[in-house]
Design a protein around this motif. Structure first.
Motif, PDB file in Angstrom:
ATOM      1  N   VAL A  32      55.994  43.104  45.352  1.00 34.45           N
ATOM      2  CA  VAL A  32      55.942  43.833  43.758  1.00 34.45           C
ATOM      3  C   VAL A  32      54.341  44.630  43.821  1.00 34.45           C
ATOM      4  CG1 VAL A  32      55.105  43.128  41.607  1.00 34.45           C
ATOM      5  CG2 VAL A  32      56.958  42.079  42.562  1.00 34.45           C
ATOM      6  N   ASP A  33      54.483  45.939  43.425  1.00 36.53           N
ATOM      7  CA  ASP A  33      53.406  46.663  43.381  1.00 36.53           C
ATOM      8  C   ASP A  33      53.533  47.865  42.281  1.00 36.53           C
ATOM      9  OD1 ASP A  33      50.887  47.362  45.762  1.00 36.53           O
ATOM     10  OD2 ASP A  33      51.053  48.634  43.967  1.00 36.53           O
ATOM     11  N   ASN A  34      52.585  48.058  41.322  1.00 31.08           N
ATOM     12  CA  ASN A  34      52.661  48.973  40.454  1.00 31.08           C
ATOM     13  C   ASN A  34      52.002  50.451  40.872  1.00 31.08           C
ATOM     14  OD1 ASN A  34      50.084  48.355  39.972  1.00 31.08           O
ATOM     15  ND2 ASN A  34      50.183  48.343  37.681  1.00 31.08           N
ATOM     16  N   GLY A  36      49.071  50.716  41.178  1.00 32.95           N
ATOM     17  CA  GLY A  36      47.962  50.835  40.260  1.00 32.95           C
ATOM     18  C   GLY A  36      46.535  51.250  40.747  1.00 32.95           C
ATOM     19  N   ARG A  37      46.609  51.178  42.287  1.00 36.26           N
ATOM     20  CA  ARG A  37      45.418  51.494  43.061  1.00 36.26           C
ATOM     21  C   ARG A  37      45.056  53.122  42.611  1.00 36.26           C
ATOM     22  NH1 ARG A  37      42.016  49.649  47.389  1.00 36.26           N
ATOM     23  NH2 ARG A  37      41.101  51.577  48.421  1.00 36.26           N
ATOM     24  N   GLY A  38      46.352  53.847  42.327  1.00 35.36           N
ATOM     25  CA  GLY A  38      46.132  55.063  42.008  1.00 35.36           C
ATOM     26  C   GLY A  38      45.491  55.493  40.953  1.00 35.36           C
ATOM     27  N   ASN A  46      45.785  55.898  46.160  1.00 32.61           N
ATOM     28  CA  ASN A  46      47.247  55.545  46.186  1.00 32.61           C
ATOM     29  C   ASN A  46      47.737  54.700  47.259  1.00 32.61           C
ATOM     30  OD1 ASN A  46      49.729  54.881  45.119  1.00 32.61           O
ATOM     31  ND2 ASN A  46      49.651  56.720  43.558  1.00 32.61           N
ATOM     32  N   THR A  47      48.407  53.608  47.161  1.00 32.51           N
ATOM     33  CA  THR A  47      48.837  52.980  48.212  1.00 32.51           C
ATOM     34  C   THR A  47      50.475  52.986  48.515  1.00 32.51           C
ATOM     35  OG1 THR A  47      49.011  51.147  47.107  1.00 32.51           O
ATOM     36  CG2 THR A  47      47.263  50.958  48.510  1.00 32.51           C
ATOM     37  N   GLU A  48      50.779  53.854  47.671  1.00 30.32           N
ATOM     38  CA  GLU A  48      52.490  53.969  47.392  1.00 30.32           C
ATOM     39  C   GLU A  48      53.074  54.503  48.977  1.00 30.32           C
ATOM     40  OE1 GLU A  48      53.988  56.689  44.236  1.00 30.32           O
ATOM     41  OE2 GLU A  48      55.974  56.322  45.052  1.00 30.32           O
ATOM     42  N   SER A 178      35.521  38.328  37.335  1.00 31.20           N
ATOM     43  CA  SER A 178      37.017  38.039  37.124  1.00 31.20           C
ATOM     44  C   SER A 178      37.570  37.270  38.431  1.00 31.20           C
ATOM     45  CB  SER A 178      37.419  39.580  37.004  1.00 31.20           C
ATOM     46  OG  SER A 178      37.523  40.220  38.146  1.00 31.20           O
ATOM     47  N   LYS A 179      36.982  37.655  39.603  1.00 28.92           N
ATOM     48  CA  LYS A 179      37.399  36.819  40.731  1.00 28.92           C
ATOM     49  C   LYS A 179      37.031  35.610  40.917  1.00 28.92           C
ATOM     50  CE  LYS A 179      39.603  38.668  43.788  1.00 28.92           C
ATOM     51  NZ  LYS A 179      41.137  38.975  43.758  1.00 28.92           N
ATOM     52  N   ALA A 180      35.868  35.285  40.541  1.00 30.70           N
ATOM     53  CA  ALA A 180      35.404  33.797  40.307  1.00 30.70           C
ATOM     54  C   ALA A 180      36.416  33.043  39.338  1.00 30.70           C
ATOM     55  CB  ALA A 180      33.851  33.783  39.784  1.00 30.70           C
ATOM     56  N   CYS A 204      35.263  41.415  54.508  1.00 34.08           N
ATOM     57  CA  CYS A 204      35.682  42.648  54.711  1.00 34.08           C
ATOM     58  C   CYS A 204      36.771  42.698  55.374  1.00 34.08           C
ATOM     59  CB  CYS A 204      34.475  43.684  55.150  1.00 34.08           C
ATOM     60  SG  CYS A 204      33.057  43.784  54.253  1.00 34.08           S
ATOM     61  N   VAL A 205      37.848  43.025  54.879  1.00 34.47           N
ATOM     62  CA  VAL A 205      39.215  43.128  55.455  1.00 34.47           C
ATOM     63  C   VAL A 205      39.556  44.739  55.475  1.00 34.47           C
ATOM     64  CG1 VAL A 205      41.577  42.521  55.083  1.00 34.47           C
ATOM     65  CG2 VAL A 205      39.618  41.073  54.090  1.00 34.47           C
ATOM     66  N   THR A 206      40.045  44.896  56.692  1.00 36.21           N
ATOM     67  CA  THR A 206      40.379  46.267  56.693  1.00 36.21           C
ATOM     68  C   THR A 206      41.587  46.645  57.774  1.00 36.21           C
ATOM     69  OG1 THR A 206      39.277  48.394  57.151  1.00 36.21           O
ATOM     70  CG2 THR A 206      38.660  46.705  58.707  1.00 36.21           C
TER      71      THR A 206
HETATM   72  N1  NAD Z   1      39.938  44.505  51.219  1.00 35.05           N
HETATM   73  C1  NAD Z   1      38.775  43.736  51.232  1.00 35.05           C
HETATM   74  O1  NAD Z   1      37.835  44.006  52.122  1.00 35.05           O
HETATM   75  C2  NAD Z   1      38.900  42.602  50.204  1.00 35.05           C
HETATM   76  C3  NAD Z   1      37.718  41.871  50.267  1.00 35.05           C
HETATM   77  C4  NAD Z   1      37.757  40.702  49.456  1.00 35.05           C
HETATM   78  C5  NAD Z   1      38.781  40.325  48.703  1.00 35.05           C
HETATM   79  N2  NAD Z   1      39.658  41.266  48.480  1.00 35.05           N
HETATM   80  C6  NAD Z   1      40.928  40.779  47.788  1.00 35.05           C
HETATM   81  O2  NAD Z   1      42.258  40.882  48.397  1.00 35.05           O
HETATM   82  C7  NAD Z   1      43.206  41.434  47.606  1.00 35.05           C
HETATM   83  C8  NAD Z   1      43.964  42.744  47.930  1.00 35.05           C
HETATM   84  O3  NAD Z   1      42.924  43.691  48.375  1.00 35.05           O
HETATM   85  P1  NAD Z   1      43.360  44.837  49.247  1.00 35.05           P
HETATM   86  O4  NAD Z   1      42.112  45.442  50.125  1.00 35.05           O
HETATM   87  O5  NAD Z   1      44.689  44.958  49.873  1.00 35.05           O
HETATM   88  O6  NAD Z   1      43.456  45.662  47.845  1.00 35.05           O
HETATM   89  P2  NAD Z   1      44.340  47.051  47.624  1.00 35.05           P
HETATM   90  O7  NAD Z   1      44.101  47.732  46.381  1.00 35.05           O
HETATM   91  O8  NAD Z   1      44.810  47.784  49.101  1.00 35.05           O
HETATM   92  O9  NAD Z   1      46.097  46.333  47.415  1.00 35.05           O
HETATM   93  C9  NAD Z   1      45.805  45.826  46.155  1.00 35.05           C
HETATM   94  C10 NAD Z   1      47.283  46.545  45.514  1.00 35.05           C
HETATM   95  O10 NAD Z   1      47.672  45.996  44.407  1.00 35.05           O
HETATM   96  C11 NAD Z   1      48.337  46.991  43.410  1.00 35.05           C
HETATM   97  N3  NAD Z   1      48.016  46.506  42.125  1.00 35.05           N
HETATM   98  C12 NAD Z   1      46.763  46.450  41.321  1.00 35.05           C
HETATM   99  N4  NAD Z   1      47.183  46.106  40.232  1.00 35.05           N
HETATM  100  C13 NAD Z   1      48.550  45.578  40.014  1.00 35.05           C
HETATM  101  C14 NAD Z   1      49.274  45.109  39.071  1.00 35.05           C
HETATM  102  N5  NAD Z   1      48.468  44.809  37.830  1.00 35.05           N
HETATM  103  N6  NAD Z   1      50.653  44.777  39.294  1.00 35.05           N
HETATM  104  C15 NAD Z   1      50.966  45.053  40.470  1.00 35.05           C
HETATM  105  N7  NAD Z   1      50.319  45.533  41.567  1.00 35.05           N
HETATM  106  C16 NAD Z   1      49.068  45.928  41.294  1.00 35.05           C
HETATM  107  C17 NAD Z   1      47.685  48.042  43.892  1.00 35.05           C
HETATM  108  O11 NAD Z   1      48.483  49.210  43.553  1.00 35.05           O
HETATM  109  C18 NAD Z   1      47.449  47.990  45.448  1.00 35.05           C
HETATM  110  O12 NAD Z   1      48.523  48.387  46.124  1.00 35.05           O
HETATM  111  C19 NAD Z   1      42.831  41.636  46.111  1.00 35.05           C
HETATM  112  O13 NAD Z   1      42.826  40.461  45.520  1.00 35.05           O
HETATM  113  C20 NAD Z   1      40.983  41.904  46.619  1.00 35.05           C
HETATM  114  O14 NAD Z   1      40.266  41.266  45.705  1.00 35.05           O
HETATM  115  C21 NAD Z   1      39.950  42.375  49.543  1.00 35.05           C
END
Ligand code: NAD
Length: 349
Positions: A32-34, A36-38, A46-48, A178-180, A204-206
């Protein structure tokens, strides 16, 4: 019967790697993804395009949907496990959009927890938290410059911060709060309602699946600028700040292991650990080696609540999941990012 796992944020960096990890290991996936990153970061973020690969795959059922929609609860009721990655993921961006940050990260997570509690309480759940829940706490320790990086003066911190670090009474940014808040809600649902939820506080996830922007995913953003020749701004600490980097595929592997053997209510710090730690200055050299291009940069003001030094102490996660290991080193990670970005840039030109 094949188990079906729901991945929220299935188009995102971590979500898309979870989809891949799960189908490779015999699961079906509902994503499920909306996109929303875009909306949060503009088209560049945008991750689409991450989902185009799996739209024709029978093992992945992808829905363009907001986790806050009522229809979403029906999906929660129908699955055998959940990995929740959908979020507003940027701490600097949250300063500009605190209400939207709260609404996605807190209300979205609480709504998901309620759907699990009322309709499907026995399934395992992974929550992606962050080291930003610790706010500025890491900055209250002393560091010294050693070569091109900071290192802690206190040797006992060598392998990083563990889960006992205090989370309150310091500055966080709205994202950290918000995350806490969501992190505590998930812990509470595990303790109060016996939900099999695990909380992963990520460094840092990448990886190549990132759609990097200046406000989120620094590693691919730096590589992108090295490839395009644009100048980078370093926000504070003169580039000596240290981060620990983990490839999203290694994290997805850990999350699958959690679903298969959940430890309800447990909190884990997870990042690249000491071995995959790197300062921004050190990353310039690595990026130059991997891309063949020099990164031009200038210095800018330090960001709010930005960590001076962060390494995740991986002791607890290794104790609970002894067969899990990090398989991507720093060089492989930056090579994967460079390969993906070169492909994207070629497609655009
Ligand atoms: N990437 C990092 O370094 C990192 C570090 C710490 C924590 N995190 C956490 O890991 C999770 C994923 O991070 P990521 O790097 O993959 O981010 P990302 O932005 O690449 O992925 C998040 C996805 O969620 C989607 N999204 C956002 N709001 C939405 C909604 N309301 N309904 C449905 N989809 C929605 C976005 O479109 C996006 O595709 C997040 O919770 C983030 O806080 C990531």
């Amino acid at each position: 019967m094949t188990e079906t796992i729901l991945v929220t944020g299935g188009a995102g960096l971590i979500g898309s790697m979870c989809c891949e990890e799960l189908i490779e290991n015999g699961y079906n996936v509902v994503s499920v993804d909306n996109y929303g990153r875009g909306d949060i970061f503009g088209d560049e973020g945008n991750t689409e395009s991450n989902v185009t690969e799996y739209l024709d795959d029978d093992r992945i059922d992808h829905h363009q949907m907001d986790i806050r929609d009522d229809d979403f609860d029906e999906i929660v009721a129908s699955v055998d496990g959940i990995i929740h990655t959908a979020a507003q993921p940027s701490h600097p961006r949250s300063i500009e959009i605190p209400y939207e940050d709260f609404d996605i990260n807190v209300r979205g997570t609480l709504k998901l927890l309620e759907a699990v509690r009322t309709q499907n309480p026995d399934i395992p759940l992974v929550f992606t938290s962050t080291n930003k829940v610790y706010g500025e706490m890491p900055n209250y320790f002393s560091y010294e410059k050693v070569g091109d990086r900071f290192e802690p003066v206190d040797d006992t911190l060598w392998n990083g911060f563990d889960e006992s670090l205090r989370i309150d009474q310091n500055k966080h940014t709205p994202f950290g709060v918000s995350k806490a808040s969501a992190d505590l809600y998930v812990q509470e649902y595990a303790r109060m309602y016996d939900i099999k939820a695990g909380i992963f506080r990520l460094g840092c996830v990448t990886g190549g699946a990132a759609h990097a922007v200046e406000l989120h995913n620094w590693e691919p953003y730096f590589v992108k600028l090295a490839l395009t020749g644009e100048e980078l701004s370093i926000y504070g600490y003169e580039g000596y700040q240290v981060r620990d980097v983990i490839h999203a595929k290694d994290l997805a592997n850990l999350f699958r292991r959690y679903l298969e053997s959940p430890s309800p209510g447990q909190v884990y710090n997870v990042g690249g650990g000491r071995k995959n730690s790197i300062s921004l200055r050190e990353s310039f050299d690595l990026i130059e080696e991997v891309t063949g291009n020099t990164l031009e940069y200038s210095h800018a003001e330090q960001r709010e609540a930005d960590h001076q030094w962060w390494i995740s102490d991986l002791s607890k996660v290794h104790r609970h999941y002894p067969d899990w290991e990090i398989t991507h080193g720093l060089r492989e990670i930056f090579e994967d990012i460079t390969k993906a970005l070169r492909k994207n840039l070629d497609e655009v030109s």
